[in-house]
Design a protein around this motif. Structure first.
Motif, short mmCIF file in Angstrom:
data_model
loop_
_atom_site.label_atom_id
_atom_site.label_comp_id
_atom_site.label_asym_id
_atom_site.label_seq_id
_atom_site.Cartn_x
_atom_site.Cartn_y
_atom_site.Cartn_z
N ALA A 1 0.83 -1.21 0.00
CA ALA A 1 0.00 0.00 0.00
C ALA A 1 0.86 1.25 0.00
O ALA A 1 0.55 2.23 -0.70
CB ALA A 1 -0.94 -0.01 1.21
N ASP A 2 1.95 1.22 0.78
CA ASP A 2 2.85 2.38 0.79
C ASP A 2 3.50 2.59 -0.57
O ASP A 2 3.64 3.72 -1.03
CB ASP A 2 3.93 2.21 1.86
N PHE A 3 3.90 1.50 -1.21
CA PHE A 3 4.54 1.64 -2.52
C PHE A 3 3.57 2.25 -3.53
O PHE A 3 3.95 3.14 -4.31
CB PHE A 3 5.07 0.30 -3.03
N ASP A 4 2.34 1.79 -3.52
CA ASP A 4 1.34 2.35 -4.44
C ASP A 4 1.12 3.84 -4.16
O ASP A 4 0.96 4.64 -5.09
CB ASP A 4 0.03 1.58 -4.33
N LEU A 5 1.12 4.22 -2.88
CA LEU A 5 0.98 5.64 -2.54
C LEU A 5 2.17 6.44 -3.06
O LEU A 5 2.00 7.51 -3.65
CB LEU A 5 0.86 5.81 -1.03
#
Length: 573
Positions: free
Chosen positions: A67-71
């Motif tokens: 999720a952090d990478f997508d953000l």
């Protein structure tokens, strides 16, 4: 950049990478510390809840990092580079073996469609990508992404920025070919095509190819910020801008938490002369930028605020709204500190007052224009300094102070020489246009009509053969419009009309362009065409808020040339 320093940096990093491969797949804390990563809470303004569009890019760093990478990728696609780096730093802190997080740091320091990375950014990107390559726990696809951006960072002490952008394009083309179903590979390939596009290519080969790639993805990814954003950049040219209008009208709604997403549509609105939409876009982006500066605790103002202000100044002037334009200049004069002190800040400091004075033909004030913020590092920005000297030169010529104007012309030539010495051909060409235009008007004042027109034609032709820089909504005064002004001075209204019309095709709905075309048509005896241009001027201008005398002149012409009304027959009473 010191070549020796960079060479030693590369040698050190290669040794570090070799050591990492031999001993461990996880970079040491010391190596991570050397990156000097930006960290902290991710700041977004505009809409709340980090509304940045929809992106999915699977990485092999574990479910907790996904999720952090997508953000981080959403922020990267909207050019929120500092905030994207914070997200990738968070991933590294939790999982230092996540190779793609280092890729994200390298991408956040690249900013391909802005100015080239400064030396600290270049060093950081190089260190990050070297660590990414040292990590063995990554997929073949991830390794290809990492090697693609490494093609940009390698050999930076020998190869110039444009050459390395070309390498990145070729690497992304290979990656796109290898993974045809990988939409992110296609999107970054389109971005690379735009980054490496030749600014002198009027066939727009790279841009058209990028546009086709993005258009094919868009129907199935309508909320992907990168697709929409890069469509706008791809078609940010007078000849292509209409193709980006749907994307421009959607981007801010897809990523309303990004100040850049709020601003970027105004590039297309400006290209098409849609001034009200341009103003609304930049009012939102400036407010978001002010919010960001406050939330981030910046000492003063954020650079994105000044960028939006330049676009606001330009749009207000095209509506004839001098009072609102003056407010932008007044606000600029009250700005003491801007973070960071970069290329676009220098441009706004120079261009905002220059536009106001030149567009309004306030020649005496233009002749006396001073450099804004003398404590700013102007020595690093020759092109922006040239804007002030160009403004003074035109002001002095029209104030009949030829000797002083020639001194400003000499200053322009020296700045052009400095840019040539730096091998910055694009900016040197922009200053060359100003040199030719300023010298042409000096010759006009000296009564050398043929030589003046020859030089002004050359300036206009040179400007037609290149493109404006993305940092600016427009040249401070388009050269072909200036040619029209000069032709009117020599009582050549038909030729002047041709110049104004050619310029309006490139800069639609420009206030002075419409005024000039109407006046030239009137003097050429073409009342129908003059009527059409004056009517268009009255539609473009904000009649309720404009004090421009040209509006009254247009209204008087239209009143005098109003078709006679037919008398009603008495038989119909």
């Amino acid at each position: 950049m010191q070549r020796t320093s960079l060479n030693w940096t590369i040698i050190t990093l290669l040794a570090l990478a070799s050591s990492c491969r031999e001993k461990t797949t996880t970079p040491s804390q010391a190596a991570i510390t050397q990156l000097s990563l930006k960290r902290g809470q991710v700041i977004t303004c505009g809409a709340s809840n980090q509304q940045l569009g929809a992106v999915q890019f699977k990485v092999s760093c574990g479910a907790a990092a996904q999720a952090d990478f997508d953000l981080g990728l959403k922020l990267l696609h909207s050019f929120e580079y500092d905030e994207a780096e914070k997200v990738f730093a968070k991933i590294i802190d939790k999982n230092p073996a996540c190779a793609m997080a280092y890729w994200g740091v390298a991408m956040a320091n690249f900013h391909p469609l802005w100015t080239p990375p400064a030396e600290p950014e270049l060093q950081k990107g190089l260190k990050a990508i070297t660590l990414a390559q040292s990590i063995t726990q990554k997929t073949a696809r991830e390794a290809d992404y990492i090697d693609a951006i490494a093609a940009f960072y390698q050999d930076a002490d020998h190869a110039d920025h444009r050459t390395r952008c070309g390498r990145f394009e070729k690497a992304m083309e290979a990656l796109h070919t290898k993974y045809p179903a990988d939409k992110e590979a296609t999107i970054f390939y389109a971005l690379a095509l735009n980054a490496s596009a030749n600014p002198a290519d009027k066939q727009f080969v790279n841009q058209k190819k990028a546009g086709q790639l993005l258009a094919a993805l868009y129907p199935n990814e309508p909320n992907h910020p990168g697709i929409i954003h890069y469509i706008i950049h791809t078609y940010d040219y007078p000849e292509l801008a209409e193709l980006a209008l749907p994307a421009a009208r959607k981007y801010a709604a897809v990523a309303p938490s990004s100040a850049h997403a709020l601003h970027m549509p105004s590039h297309i609105f400006t290209r098409l002369g849609l001034w009200e939409e341009c103003i609304n876009s930049n009012l939102a982006s400036v407010a978001s930028a002010q919010c960001y500066a406050q939330e981030a605790g910046l000492p003063g103002h954020w650079d994105e605020e000044l960028h939006g202000m330049d676009y606001l100044m330009y749009a207000y002037l095209q509506r004839g709204e001098n009072a609102l334009a003056q407010q932008q200049w007044d606000h600029l004069q009250n700005i003491k500190i801007v973070t960071p002190q970069n290329f676009k800040v220098a441009y706004a400091f120079a261009a905002i007052p220059a536009r106001y004075l030149l567009e309004n033909r306030r020649w005496q004030e233009a002749a006396a224009l001073e450099i804004n913020r003398p404590d700013f590092p102007w020595q690093d920005f020759p092109w922006q300094r040239a804007i002030v000297h160009f403004t003074r030169a035109l002001g002095l010529v029209h104030s009949n102070k030829v000797v002083a104007a020639k001194a400003e012309l000499q200053a322009l030539k020296e700045l052009q020489g400095k840019l040539l010495a730096q091998k910055d051909e694009y900016k040197a060409r922009q200053v060359e246009i100003q040199v030719k235009a300023a010298e042409a008007w000096i010759l006009w004042r000296e009564g050398q009509g043929d030589a003046a027109l020859e030089l002004m034609h050359a300036a206009a032709d040179l400007e037609d053969g290149t493109e404006k820089h993305p940092v600016t909504p427009s040249e401070v005064l388009p050269a072909r419009e200036l040619l029209g002004d000069m032709l009117l001075q020599f009582n050549k209204p038909q030729e002047a009309l041709m110049a104004y019309e050619a310029n309006l095709r490139k800069h639609p709905n420009r206030f002075n362009g419409l005024c000039g075309a109407g006046l030239a048509a009137s003097r050429a005896g073409d009342a129908a065409k003059a009527t059409r241009y004056y009517q268009q001027l009255l539609r473009v201008a904000n009649l309720a808020k404009s004090d421009r005398p040209e509006i009254a002149a247009a209204q008087q012409f239209l009143q005098a040339h109003r078709p006679p009304q037919k008398l009603m027959s008495t038989t119909n009473i």
